[in-house]
Write an enzyme that holds these catalytic residues in place. Structure first.
Site, mmCIF file in Angstrom:
data_model
loop_
_atom_site.group_PDB
_atom_site.id
_atom_site.type_symbol
_atom_site.label_atom_id
_atom_site.label_comp_id
_atom_site.label_asym_id
_atom_site.label_seq_id
_atom_site.Cartn_x
_atom_site.Cartn_y
_atom_site.Cartn_z
ATOM 1 N N GLY A 166 0.806 -1.211 0.000
ATOM 2 C CA GLY A 166 0.000 0.000 0.000
ATOM 3 C C GLY A 166 0.836 1.257 0.000
ATOM 4 O O GLY A 166 0.657 2.147 -0.842
ATOM 5 N N GLU A 169 -0.069 -23.450 1.556
ATOM 6 C CA GLU A 169 1.199 -23.406 0.834
ATOM 7 C C GLU A 169 2.351 -23.942 1.685
ATOM 8 O O GLU A 169 3.205 -24.680 1.204
ATOM 9 C CB GLU A 169 1.453 -21.980 0.327
#
Lengths: 421, 421
Positions: A14, A170
């Site tokens: 961001g 994952e």
């Protein structure tokens, strides 16, 4: 007239996008982060599981802005905000005045009131988290090789991943791969194919952000890799010895936390309302309700989508918010009084399971298997910063693919068998 | 009859060469190291100065022997030797029996009775040492950027390297390069070209292992890079604030120790005579005088050349000794009673100064400048283990050469500005 000063706190997805979007605007920018590097968090689990090196997914922030003289990068920790006097307070005691402030300080993993678990079940948010988990993983196999009893051996060969979101799935897939495919020929006293990898999830399915079909596919793909998937089973305790699931205790020397996050204290600094996870409430322009010049974005902001659901805590959302805020700042500086509301465009969900399967959900198009895996790989290489990193990661993956060997299997920091902590 | 058991302690250049040389011999081998990786120490200074990543110069030891079923790798720390009962004692309390023992446990940096200096002037022997120095280097520039006084700024921009052997010269050259060429465009409040790099040597010249002409050339090349070379100037104190040279105190926040080494305690474990630096005295077959089946090699052995000078503590010497000991073991197992004495073949000296100069001394042939630099680079790539590392290091160097950008500029571990230690 003095130049408008934008202070951005946080050099994640961001924050960098805000600085990027303000290129060419008539502003001075100060970017503050307590780390010297931007981290590509979506691949952090690959560092933790020895597939990538730390320097392949992290870049010195100040190098990114070497050619933008209006950008000053400060390696500093923020301790608070003096809203009255428009100043960011650093923990060093110094202050940085601002005209516009953007807080993009992210989130940490959270233990929902069980903070004592952190010691035994580390989370994965920083490079240090990743090398800590890597060290524990590799030491567990080393300890199994040295163990004198079967119990000790099996406890070291048991890995528990808590939380079956993308990171948990994952991690579990990679650990299973490492134990069952990469390591077996290297150990003499232990058969690493006997490794148990348990993926423990309190909710009813893995990858809850995906459709039920893709969740079911992922569960099967994990089981094919040798991962035991436990659903609807909240963890009741984590200790040095193992993990308690319901009333069942499983001895396990390595536990990894991938179950939840807590926002950074931006809302507290601002003394502004926040949700249960500590995310600051923001309005349609992503500024806090009581101050149009203080924006909060990314994992530390609570933003609603048009459909009433919260914007997910993923990199594309943070980037969209960063780009949007840069536009709002430029628009206001140009004297415009009205700005359109932030609108989140969902680009899809991607997750990998081991080294050859993945799931992709782009709304109408849903993919599984090898094709999804290639899309996942190409997308991640594309979003890395800089040619060098793209080539380095592509090369590391190609090497793993061709040779079956992981390149970053180092135990560093406190690496002796005794004082690991 | 039970197979002959060779125990090798230490997975450095010497130890690995013993295991390599025993390939095909009718022996069982146990290789013990307290790290999980072999480290290519000649390039460690490049990790410390951000040019290479840790995983590019270190390899998991057990991976090297995945196809040699007779080799067992143990990640363990040795605490002593029970010579009577022919056992290696691990710090975990367990023991490993041996028929033949090879100690190749290397050396650490030494402060000659000034152990308090270590905290302020770290040395460079392990990956952790390298990342510690890298962190301090990078934090010094960050602190200079934040400093509020000129004194504080300059103290942070002053780097003192103590000891002008190959490591000291290479470190000083790389720091000067980083400060004067790589970093200047990235800082806003400080001009990193004002960085002072001091190379302080008690002896009369830099690179004493080279000829006087090459030393003089190296001194000039260093000065051209902006390094201040101080010769015949022993350091009298190292503190948190800086360094005292004679009676002159220079404020400096970063001090690096490259001035001397002390052998590991192998001689103490064996209770056998050693020299001043703790290196065990060994006979012509590299075994200790009181025991033909206990060999000591590399930096932890004191071996004399035919010319009466000690064999230098360099990688080629350790490798030659390792290869020699493997031959002696095989020869003895074959029942031969006489073995030729170890003979050290000096292959030459190489050292780099910054990114484009180097000195090479191959006896009759002496080279300086760009050609020596290329030979240095090719030689080091050639001696790395494995195709992947060779390609990775070659690629990192090519990238630096083409882009001027270092790829491993990460501050990790305790990375905040306050609690660096």
């Amino acid at each position: 007239m003095q130049e408008h000063h934008v202070v951005v706190v946080g050099g994640g997805f961001g924050g960098l996008q805000v600085v990027h979007g303000l290129k060419g605007a008539n502003v001075r920018i100060t970017l503050i982060d307590r780390r010297n590097h931007h981290l590509f968090q979506p691949l952090l689990y690959q560092v933790a599981t020895t597939a990538l090196a730390t320097s392949e997914i992290a870049w010195p922030i100040r190098r990114l802005y070497r050619d933008r003289r209006e950008v000053t990068t400060l390696l500093s920790e923020v301790g608070g905000i003096d809203r009255q006097n428009r100043k960011v307070i650093l923990t060093s005691g110094e202050t940085v005045p601002f005209d516009t402030l953007v807080l993009a300080t992210g989130a940490r993993h959270a233990y929902f009131g069980n903070d004592a678990w952190e010691k035994h079940a580390p989370g994965l948010k920083t490079l240090e988290d990743a090398t800590t988990i890597r060290r524990r993983l590799l030491l567990a196999f080393e300890r199994a090789e040295l163990a004198s009893t079967e119990e000790e051996k099996q406890a070291n060969l048991t890995f528990v991943v808590i939380g079956a979101g993308a990171t948990g799935v994952e991690m579990a897939g990679m650990i299973a791969d490492l134990a069952h495919k990469v390591l077996p020929p290297e150990f003499r006293n232990v058969d690493t194919r006997k490794t148990r990898v348990m993926l423990v999830e309190a909710g009813p399915r893995v990858l809850p952000a995906f459709t039920e079909e893709l969740s079911a596919y992922s569960k099967k793909a994990l089981e094919k890799l040798g991962v035991e998937v436990l659903l609807g089973t909240p963890v009741s305790d984590c200790t040095e010895e193992g993990v308690k699931i319901g009333d069942d205790f499983t001895p396990a020397r390595t536990i990894i936390w991938a179950a939840g996050v807590q926002a950074s204290p931006a809302a507290k600094w601002l003394d502004t309302p926040s949700d249960r996870a500590g995310r600051a409430d923001v309005g349609p322009q992503l500024n806090i309700p009581s101050d149009p010049d203080i924006f909060v974005i990314g994992d530390t902001a609570s933003v609603m989508q048009d459909n009433g659901k919260p914007v997910p805590g993923v990199a594309p959302a943070a980037k969209q918010q960063g780009a949007y805020v840069a536009e709002v700042i430029k628009s206001r500086l140009a004297g415009k009084t009205e700005q359109p509301a932030f609108h989140y465009r969902h680009q899809g969900n991607l997750a990998t399971i081991g080294k050859s399967a993945a799931v992709a959900d782009f709304g109408k198009i849903k993919l599984t298997g090898v094709l999804a895996w290639w899309i996942w790989g190409l997308a991640h290489i594309y979003f890395l910063i800089g040619t060098r990193s793209r080539l380095a990661v592509a090369w590391s993956w190609l090497w793993i693919y061709l040779s079956g060997q992981h390149s970053a299997r180092l135990i560093t920091q406190k690496e002796t068998l005794k004082d690991e902590a």
